[in-house]
Design a protein around this motif. Structure first.
Motif, PDB file in Angstrom:
ATOM      1  N   ILE A   1       0.878  -1.173   0.000  1.00 22.27           N
ATOM      2  CA  ILE A   1       0.000   0.000   0.000  1.00 22.27           C
ATOM      3  C   ILE A   1       0.909   1.214   0.000  1.00 22.27           C
ATOM      4  O   ILE A   1       1.619   1.456   0.983  1.00 22.27           O
ATOM      5  CB  ILE A   1      -0.895   0.020   1.247  1.00 22.27           C
ATOM      6  N   PRO A   2       0.937   1.982  -1.107  1.00 18.89           N
ATOM      7  CA  PRO A   2       1.840   3.127  -1.161  1.00 18.89           C
ATOM      8  C   PRO A   2       1.518   4.136  -0.052  1.00 18.89           C
ATOM      9  O   PRO A   2       0.355   4.516   0.137  1.00 18.89           O
ATOM     10  CB  PRO A   2       1.599   3.713  -2.551  1.00 18.89           C
ATOM     11  N   LEU A   3       2.555   4.543   0.702  1.00 22.56           N
ATOM     12  CA  LEU A   3       2.350   5.466   1.812  1.00 22.56           C
ATOM     13  C   LEU A   3       2.454   6.896   1.297  1.00 22.56           C
ATOM     14  O   LEU A   3       3.214   7.175   0.375  1.00 22.56           O
ATOM     15  CB  LEU A   3       3.421   5.242   2.875  1.00 22.56           C
ATOM     16  N   PRO A   4       1.701   7.827   1.880  1.00 25.35           N
ATOM     17  CA  PRO A   4       1.872   9.241   1.532  1.00 25.35           C
ATOM     18  C   PRO A   4       3.210   9.749   2.069  1.00 25.35           C
ATOM     19  O   PRO A   4       3.777   9.159   2.998  1.00 25.35           O
ATOM     20  CB  PRO A   4       0.697   9.925   2.230  1.00 25.35           C
ATOM     21  N   ALA A   5       3.689  10.848   1.510  1.00 26.10           N
ATOM     22  CA  ALA A   5       5.018  11.362   1.863  1.00 26.10           C
ATOM     23  C   ALA A   5       5.121  11.647   3.359  1.00 26.10           C
ATOM     24  O   ALA A   5       6.173  11.456   3.968  1.00 26.10           O
ATOM     25  CB  ALA A   5       5.304  12.635   1.066  1.00 26.10           C
ATOM     26  N   LEU A   6       4.009  12.073   3.936  1.00 25.75           N
ATOM     27  CA  LEU A   6       4.015  12.502   5.335  1.00 25.75           C
ATOM     28  C   LEU A   6       4.501  11.410   6.276  1.00 25.75           C
ATOM     29  O   LEU A   6       5.213  11.681   7.249  1.00 25.75           O
ATOM     30  CB  LEU A   6       2.598  12.938   5.724  1.00 25.75           C
ATOM     31  N   ILE A   7       4.116  10.148   6.022  1.00 23.79           N
ATOM     32  CA  ILE A   7       4.490   9.102   6.957  1.00 23.79           C
ATOM     33  C   ILE A   7       5.432   8.076   6.346  1.00 23.79           C
ATOM     34  O   ILE A   7       5.620   6.993   6.880  1.00 23.79           O
ATOM     35  CB  ILE A   7       3.249   8.375   7.520  1.00 23.79           C
ATOM     36  N   SER A   8       6.047   8.410   5.198  1.00 21.66           N
ATOM     37  CA  SER A   8       6.909   7.407   4.592  1.00 21.66           C
ATOM     38  C   SER A   8       8.374   7.599   4.978  1.00 21.66           C
ATOM     39  O   SER A   8       9.158   6.674   4.894  1.00 21.66           O
ATOM     40  CB  SER A   8       6.757   7.398   3.076  1.00 21.66           C
ATOM     41  N   GLY A   9       8.753   8.798   5.411  1.00 19.72           N
ATOM     42  CA  GLY A   9      10.163   9.047   5.706  1.00 19.72           C
ATOM     43  C   GLY A   9      10.516   8.739   7.147  1.00 19.72           C
ATOM     44  O   GLY A   9       9.678   8.269   7.923  1.00 19.72           O
ATOM     45  N   PRO A  10      11.783   8.968   7.509  1.00 16.78           N
ATOM     46  CA  PRO A  10      12.177   8.807   8.911  1.00 16.78           C
ATOM     47  C   PRO A  10      11.871  10.067   9.723  1.00 16.78           C
ATOM     48  O   PRO A  10      11.733  11.155   9.170  1.00 16.78           O
ATOM     49  CB  PRO A  10      13.687   8.581   8.813  1.00 16.78           C
ATOM     50  N   VAL A  11      11.724   9.891  11.022  1.00 18.79           N
ATOM     51  CA  VAL A  11      11.455  11.016  11.911  1.00 18.79           C
ATOM     52  C   VAL A  11      12.515  11.010  12.997  1.00 18.79           C
ATOM     53  O   VAL A  11      12.841   9.944  13.539  1.00 18.79           O
ATOM     54  CB  VAL A  11      10.054  10.888  12.551  1.00 18.79           C
ATOM     55  N   ASP A  12      13.060  12.194  13.304  1.00 13.61           N
ATOM     56  CA  ASP A  12      14.079  12.278  14.346  1.00 13.61           C
ATOM     57  C   ASP A  12      13.419  12.580  15.682  1.00 13.61           C
ATOM     58  O   ASP A  12      12.809  13.620  15.860  1.00 13.61           O
ATOM     59  CB  ASP A  12      15.078  13.375  13.993  1.00 13.61           C
ATOM     60  N   LEU A  13      13.503  11.606  16.595  1.00 15.29           N
ATOM     61  CA  LEU A  13      12.855  11.801  17.894  1.00 15.29           C
ATOM     62  C   LEU A  13      13.800  12.410  18.921  1.00 15.29           C
ATOM     63  O   LEU A  13      13.464  12.533  20.084  1.00 15.29           O
ATOM     64  CB  LEU A  13      12.358  10.455  18.446  1.00 15.29           C
ATOM     65  N   GLY A  14      15.023  12.777  18.507  1.00 17.00           N
ATOM     66  CA  GLY A  14      15.997  13.278  19.464  1.00 17.00           C
ATOM     67  C   GLY A  14      16.901  12.152  19.923  1.00 17.00           C
ATOM     68  O   GLY A  14      18.106  12.197  19.748  1.00 17.00           O
TER      69      GLY A  14
END
Lengths: 288, 336
Positions: A122-135
């Motif tokens: 299921i192709p993900l939208p850009a908003l939740i497809s990348g990595p996120v830096d939590l600190g």
């Protein structure tokens, strides 16, 4: 430390997907006393519809999730009327087990006929497809999204069951169907609504968790046992129990795979045996 | 109750009918022997396939002992079968070549596995029991996979080449010896099991299935008898496992898998749980169907099995085997 963190994070995400899918099964088993092995098949239907809507039709992620949930519920409701009604309260659990295994086989065959045997994404939208830096460290945004979904669903369901009039009727029907009916609760409607809710949640979990539990026609069989185990360990009909069991077993499974990958699901099932021995009626059982 | 017109007022209970006529005990084994001999003569090229059916039938009968006669819900019966298959296979690789001894060893291993499994899964009832049985079979699967040095792991255990039966009959390329050996074992097992399920012990187990509280009230022990039946079931399942190791020469991981357990349960319910014929009929119909339909497309096969299962569960709860009883009832009462 880093390893521990990523284990914990993956385990949390996996546990949440398990929870989203299993909670429907748990409510259904608590309410209707149906051992529904086709639950994973409904999750798979939701995932396939979502992948079709998001992929070939190109409607985007959120409409795909909505279509998956509604589509799966629409497919499942006639099945409830035609098949499940006949095995509610069957004295022999094997009857339910075998009918729902049969249904699962049929759904697998039909899915393969319609979509082929290749794996679906299921192709993900850009908003939740990348990595996120939590600190502390960087994590895939999709995992965060899944965890958030799990939290929202757990609290939403808690509110629905503990605080609304539908929840009161539902709990009354679970505790004593005959008495609830005598007091004017339309129990057959409650059954249908709960079935639709359970299937909808399964479909949502199947679609949201497709990154973690990949979709192919054998999805329904591969995870059938896992779902059943989570519900049984948690105690049928208990939201808290399902949450604890899903997170616990998700943790055991993920840790086992990280630290001793050669042993496969050995630790998962060892934990299951231990828990069922100590808590034969599940970790938290309603009304126990 | 008023007697129903057109029927004998007091027909003896089915279980007791055979008491007066000792010959009737042998009807079913004779029928199986005749059918087996006909299959041997009519399809000499398919004997390996028929041997597989017989192995499945033995395994399903052993499952029937615990599911159909004791009401234990299990999806992990392949542990018992796999123990027998691996025991026979490993012993043969280590140099024991007498096929009958190997099969006997498989049977003993099945008993041991049955006792261990019974200790775990008879602790719970209903859904937890089902889940425990699944956990047991998955653990056994992982263990067999892990013990690669002994079991061959996912490559399977090969190099099993047993010597001739009684030192006379070599296992031949067409599977004639294997088939005859399997058929003889099936008939012997059928005779023994028919006696067991009609014995006081067998009836007690049936009673436990129907109403454990009442059995307890009249002084029967539940746990001990169930464990005993489980051990017996292990003997038969281990026999089937040993037989497959000896006749095919390989033992794969799938012999201790959840799938094989579930398949056996499907066969049992298709044929009808609680009767030994049901187990036979289910194994023959399922394996036969699988052989021909799955050859075309495995997914079609899955769909057909699924539809068949739903149909049988909803329309024919006593299984395909009950069709025979139903046909018999249609015959005029005067007929022999």
């Amino acid at each position: 430390m880093n390893v521990l963190l990523s284990i914990a994070f993956d385990a949390l995400a996996y546990g949440m997907v398990l929870f989203i899918i299993c909670i429907g099964l748990s409510v259904m088993m608590g309410l209707m006393r149906v051992i529904n092995l086709a639950h994973g098949a409904f999750a798979m239907i939701g995932g396939y519809i979502a992948s079709y809507v998001a992929g070939p039709m190109g409607w985007g992620y959120v409409p795909a999730l909505v279509c998956g949930v509604i589509g799966a519920a629409l497919i499942a409701l006639p099945l409830e009327r035609l098949l499940y009604r006949r095995v509610y309260g069957a004295s022999d659990p094997l009857v339910q087990v075998l009918m729902t295994i049969g249904l699962t086989f049929c759904i697998i065959g039909a899915t393969n006929f319609l979509f082929g045997s290749a794996m679906r994404a299921i192709p993900l939208p850009a908003l939740i497809s990348g990595p996120v830096d939590l600190g502390v460290r960087t994590v895939p945004a999709h995992r965060l999204f899944v965890i958030a979904c799990g939290v929202v669903i757990a609290s939403g369901l808690w509110y629905l069951i503990e605080r609304t009039s539908f929840g009161i009727r539902l709990r009354a029907t679970v505790d004593n169907t005959g008495m609830a009916g005598a007091l004017g609760v339309r129990t057959d409607w409650i059954y249908t609504a709960t079935f639709a809710l359970a299937v909808g949640l399964a479909a949502f979990g199947g679609a949201v968790g497709a990154e973690i539990m990949p979709l192919d026609p054998y999805y329904a069989l591969r995870y059938m046992v896992t779902f059943l185990v989570v519900v049984s360990v948690g105690g049928a009909g208990s939201i808290g129990g399902a949450l604890v069991a899903a997170l616990l077993l998700g943790f055991v499974d993920t840790t086992g795979r990280y630290l001793a990958p050669n042993y496969g699901e050995f630790f998962f099932y060892l934990a299951v045996i231990a828990i069922v021995f100590v808590f034969p009626h599940g970790l938290l059982r309603r009304g126990a | 109750m008023a007697p129903i017109p057109g029927r004998p007022a007091a027909s003896p209970r089915p279980g007791c009918r055979s008491r007066g006529v000792p010959g009737r005990e042998l009807v079913a084994p004779t029928v199986v022997a005749i059918l087996g001999a006909l299959a041997y003569l009519a399809f000499p090229d398919d004997l390996a396939f028929f041997t597989r059916i017989i192995v499945a039938a033995l395994f399903v009968m052993s499952l029937d002992l615990v599911v159909g006669y004791c009401g234990v819900a299990t999806l992990g019966h392949a542990v018992l079968y796999g123990a027998g298959a691996y025991a026979a296979g490993i012993l043969c690789v280590d140099g024991l070549t007498d096929p009958l001894l190997l099969i006997a060893a498989g049977s003993v291993a099945g008993v041991v596995a049955g006792l261990v499994t019974a200790l775990v899964i008879l602790r719970a009832h209903g859904l937890p029991q089902l889940v425990l049985s699944i956990a047991v079979v998955q653990l056994a699967y992982e263990a067999a996979n892990k013990a690669r040095d002994i079991t061959g792991g996912s490559d399977g255990l090969s190099g099993i080449s047993p010597g001739p039966v009684f030192g006379l009959f070599e296992f031949d390329l067409w599977g004639r010896t294997a088939y005859v050996l399997a058929l003889v074992l099936l008939i012997a097992t059928l005779v023994v099991l028919r006696r067991v399920v009609r014995s006081p012990f067998g009836l007690l187990c049936r009673g436990i299935k129907q109403d454990p509280d009442r059995i307890r009230a009249i002084g029967g022990t539940i746990y001990g008898n169930l464990v005993k039946m489980y051990a017996l079931s292990g003997a038969v399942a281990g026999l089937a496992g040993g037989l497959t190791a000896v006749t095919t020469g390989v033992v794969g991981l799938d012999s201790v898998s959840f799938e094989w357990s579930a398949e056996a349960l499907v066969m049992l319910v298709l044929g009808g749980a609680g009767t030994l014929y049901g187990a036979l009929v289910g194994a023959v119909v399922f394996t036969g169907f699988e052989h021909y339909v799955a050859a075309v497309d495995p997914y079609h096969w899955l769909f057909v099995v699924g539809a068949l299962l739903i149909g049988v569960v909803l329309a024919l709860p006593a299984g395909l085997g009950s069709l025979a009883a139903w046909l018999r009832r249609l015959l005029p009462q005067g007929a022999p």
